[in-house]
Design a protein around this motif. Sequence first.
Motif, PDB file in Angstrom:
ATOM      1  N   HIS A 145      68.204 -18.142  61.421  1.00  0.00           N
ATOM      2  CA  HIS A 145      66.902 -18.796  61.272  1.00  0.00           C
ATOM      3  C   HIS A 145      66.973 -19.912  60.235  1.00  0.00           C
ATOM      4  O   HIS A 145      67.594 -19.752  59.181  1.00  0.00           O
ATOM      5  CB  HIS A 145      65.852 -17.767  60.852  1.00  0.00           C
ATOM      6  CG  HIS A 145      64.454 -18.298  60.841  1.00  0.00           C
ATOM      7  ND1 HIS A 145      63.748 -18.564  61.999  1.00  0.00           N
ATOM      8  CD2 HIS A 145      63.634 -18.628  59.815  1.00  0.00           C
ATOM      9  CE1 HIS A 145      62.550 -19.025  61.678  1.00  0.00           C
ATOM     10  NE2 HIS A 145      62.457 -19.079  60.362  1.00  0.00           N
ATOM     11  N   GLY A 146      66.292 -21.036  60.518  1.00  0.00           N
ATOM     12  CA  GLY A 146      66.372 -22.217  59.673  1.00  0.00           C
ATOM     13  C   GLY A 146      65.408 -22.241  58.512  1.00  0.00           C
ATOM     14  O   GLY A 146      64.741 -23.266  58.280  1.00  0.00           O
ATOM     15  N   SER A 147      65.316 -21.154  57.757  1.00  0.00           N
ATOM     16  CA  SER A 147      64.523 -21.143  56.520  1.00  0.00           C
ATOM     17  C   SER A 147      64.996 -19.981  55.663  1.00  0.00           C
ATOM     18  O   SER A 147      65.822 -19.164  56.092  1.00  0.00           O
ATOM     19  CB  SER A 147      63.025 -20.992  56.809  1.00  0.00           C
ATOM     20  OG  SER A 147      62.691 -19.641  57.097  1.00  0.00           O
ATOM     21  N   LEU A 148      64.456 -19.920  54.447  1.00  0.00           N
ATOM     22  CA  LEU A 148      64.731 -18.791  53.563  1.00  0.00           C
ATOM     23  C   LEU A 148      63.627 -17.764  53.778  1.00  0.00           C
ATOM     24  O   LEU A 148      62.601 -17.782  53.102  1.00  0.00           O
ATOM     25  CB  LEU A 148      64.774 -19.255  52.100  1.00  0.00           C
ATOM     26  CG  LEU A 148      65.879 -20.258  51.760  1.00  0.00           C
ATOM     27  CD1 LEU A 148      65.732 -20.748  50.324  1.00  0.00           C
ATOM     28  CD2 LEU A 148      67.264 -19.642  51.974  1.00  0.00           C
ATOM     29  N   LEU A 149      63.836 -16.903  54.760  1.00  0.00           N
ATOM     30  CA  LEU A 149      62.827 -15.885  55.065  1.00  0.00           C
ATOM     31  C   LEU A 149      62.540 -15.036  53.831  1.00  0.00           C
ATOM     32  O   LEU A 149      63.413 -14.834  52.995  1.00  0.00           O
ATOM     33  CB  LEU A 149      63.305 -15.023  56.229  1.00  0.00           C
ATOM     34  CG  LEU A 149      63.356 -15.713  57.585  1.00  0.00           C
ATOM     35  CD1 LEU A 149      64.055 -14.833  58.612  1.00  0.00           C
ATOM     36  CD2 LEU A 149      61.964 -16.075  58.080  1.00  0.00           C
ATOM     37  N   ARG A 176      58.280 -18.308  58.880  1.00  0.00           N
ATOM     38  CA  ARG A 176      58.545 -17.627  60.141  1.00  0.00           C
ATOM     39  C   ARG A 176      57.963 -18.476  61.269  1.00  0.00           C
ATOM     40  O   ARG A 176      56.893 -19.049  61.123  1.00  0.00           O
ATOM     41  CB  ARG A 176      57.883 -16.248  60.157  1.00  0.00           C
ATOM     42  CG  ARG A 176      58.421 -15.248  59.142  1.00  0.00           C
ATOM     43  CD  ARG A 176      57.572 -13.994  59.158  1.00  0.00           C
ATOM     44  NE  ARG A 176      58.070 -12.945  58.277  1.00  0.00           N
ATOM     45  CZ  ARG A 176      57.430 -11.808  58.046  1.00  0.00           C
ATOM     46  NH1 ARG A 176      56.242 -11.577  58.613  1.00  0.00           N
ATOM     47  NH2 ARG A 176      57.951 -10.897  57.240  1.00  0.00           N
ATOM     48  N   GLY A 177      58.632 -18.529  62.393  1.00  0.00           N
ATOM     49  CA  GLY A 177      58.054 -19.246  63.522  1.00  0.00           C
ATOM     50  C   GLY A 177      58.947 -20.335  64.071  1.00  0.00           C
ATOM     51  O   GLY A 177      60.142 -20.420  63.773  1.00  0.00           O
ATOM     52  N   ALA A 178      58.325 -21.219  64.865  1.00  0.00           N
ATOM     53  CA  ALA A 178      59.072 -22.146  65.716  1.00  0.00           C
ATOM     54  C   ALA A 178      59.575 -23.399  65.014  1.00  0.00           C
ATOM     55  O   ALA A 178      60.523 -24.021  65.481  1.00  0.00           O
ATOM     56  CB  ALA A 178      58.194 -22.558  66.905  1.00  0.00           C
ATOM     57  N   ALA A 179      58.950 -23.812  63.900  1.00  0.00           N
ATOM     58  CA  ALA A 179      59.307 -25.100  63.302  1.00  0.00           C
ATOM     59  C   ALA A 179      59.529 -24.998  61.791  1.00  0.00           C
ATOM     60  O   ALA A 179      58.917 -25.726  61.009  1.00  0.00           O
ATOM     61  CB  ALA A 179      58.214 -26.125  63.603  1.00  0.00           C
ATOM     62  N   PRO A 180      60.410 -24.115  61.348  1.00  0.00           N
ATOM     63  CA  PRO A 180      60.592 -23.928  59.902  1.00  0.00           C
ATOM     64  C   PRO A 180      61.177 -25.148  59.200  1.00  0.00           C
ATOM     65  O   PRO A 180      60.806 -25.450  58.056  1.00  0.00           O
ATOM     66  CB  PRO A 180      61.559 -22.736  59.823  1.00  0.00           C
ATOM     67  CG  PRO A 180      62.300 -22.771  61.125  1.00  0.00           C
ATOM     68  CD  PRO A 180      61.302 -23.240  62.132  1.00  0.00           C
ATOM     69  N   VAL A 193      53.934 -18.973  57.801  1.00  0.00           N
ATOM     70  CA  VAL A 193      54.169 -19.262  59.217  1.00  0.00           C
ATOM     71  C   VAL A 193      54.437 -20.749  59.416  1.00  0.00           C
ATOM     72  O   VAL A 193      53.822 -21.596  58.775  1.00  0.00           O
ATOM     73  CB  VAL A 193      52.962 -18.814  60.070  1.00  0.00           C
ATOM     74  CG1 VAL A 193      53.199 -19.134  61.543  1.00  0.00           C
ATOM     75  CG2 VAL A 193      52.718 -17.319  59.894  1.00  0.00           C
ATOM     76  N   ALA A 194      55.366 -21.052  60.314  1.00  0.00           N
ATOM     77  CA  ALA A 194      55.705 -22.436  60.653  1.00  0.00           C
ATOM     78  C   ALA A 194      55.420 -22.651  62.135  1.00  0.00           C
ATOM     79  O   ALA A 194      56.316 -22.537  62.975  1.00  0.00           O
ATOM     80  CB  ALA A 194      57.168 -22.718  60.345  1.00  0.00           C
ATOM     81  N   PRO A 195      54.168 -22.961  62.475  1.00  0.00           N
ATOM     82  CA  PRO A 195      53.808 -23.092  63.895  1.00  0.00           C
ATOM     83  C   PRO A 195      54.466 -24.298  64.546  1.00  0.00           C
ATOM     84  O   PRO A 195      54.877 -25.246  63.867  1.00  0.00           O
ATOM     85  CB  PRO A 195      52.287 -23.260  63.853  1.00  0.00           C
ATOM     86  CG  PRO A 195      52.009 -23.829  62.500  1.00  0.00           C
ATOM     87  CD  PRO A 195      53.030 -23.224  61.585  1.00  0.00           C
TER      88      PRO A 195
END
Length: 298
Positions: free
Chosen positions: A107-111, A115-119, A198-200
Amino acid sequence: MNIVFMGTPDFAVSSLQALIDAGYNVKAVFTQSDKPQGRKQTITPPPVKVLAQEYGIPVYQPRTLRDGSSDDLLRSLEPDFIVVAAYGKLLPKSVLDIPKKACINVHGSLLPKYRGAAPIQWSVINGDETTGVTTMLMSEGMDEGDILLRLETPIGPDETAGGLFDRLADLGASLLLETLERFETITPVKQDPEKATVAPILRKEMAKINFIRPAKELNALVRGMNPWPIAWFMYDGKRMKVFETEILDQDGIPGTFFEANGCLSVYCASGALCLLEIQPENGKRMSGEDYLRGHPLK
């Protein structure tokens, strides 16, 4: 070690290539359907499919995994791992239970942030100074699984979402290989839901520039919306796309255009923006300086 890979866009290509180069036995690739692209709406295969076919890896493009129609096929592949990177579809429990070891997501973020489609885009749009990639154990929720490994990286002051995509894709591929190599010794860490954001998915209307916002925020918006959907505003009754800007330490009435060192510029709520690269409606991409040569300010 048998692996089934699930991914679709360019971000996932780096992970698939890394698995191939490392000698893993990629039994099959699952990706989304071919889709029309461009002005001519030419039916185009996803980048992951193109790469898989280059190596003769079987490719499957089911409409959904939630109806169980692919479960028997997946079981027959006897995967040790199912590796997912930007696949674009949620995996049901019936699929999550198939691999011998685990379903792992890149996943392209530091969870748990983004979270989501466009992090990646939202980390730029929101003006974050750092971001990163995470590998996690997949669950039925959207990016809610236990964290395996994370890798942090700074976001450059002039970096676009497109440039960051490329860097994080490579970092994600490296982190994936490390995760597989160390899997038996990694202790998964549960995400803190209170820290989750969230990254919608992006929509074109989100890219509209409103000059009553500070120049710093709008510069981040422009970078985060590049390469898609591209930030824009209305100018002389037509849509003007903006690909690159520079922040100016000048104040004036927001929305007022002026010339600064030959560049088409505009005042914002605080500061101003020099429009370094733009595209008038039905025109070609050009510098703000070139635009002013043919369209002097009134």
